[in-house]
Design a protein around this motif. Sequence first.
Motif: not given
Length: 64
Positions: A1-21
């Motif tokens: 479960m922890f790894m899934t949550q970490l992956k989701e948080e990583t994906d959120i960060f990348v998505t935010r970066y892409t939209s700001l870019e």
Amino acid sequence: MFMTQLKEETDIFVTRYTSLEASDPASAWSWLDELRAGGIRRFQSLGYPGPRDEEWKYTSVAPL
């Protein structure tokens, strides 16, 4: 479960970066764009640092 949550948080960060870019006024600086793109690719492959990463060994990453 922890790894899934970490992956989701990583994906959120990348998505935010892409939209700001897309709306970044500094995008006229190609050298900075390349540096940022390389950084986000590295982050995608490595994820958040942890206590076993030597450079981060004594740094609290809890705020991240």
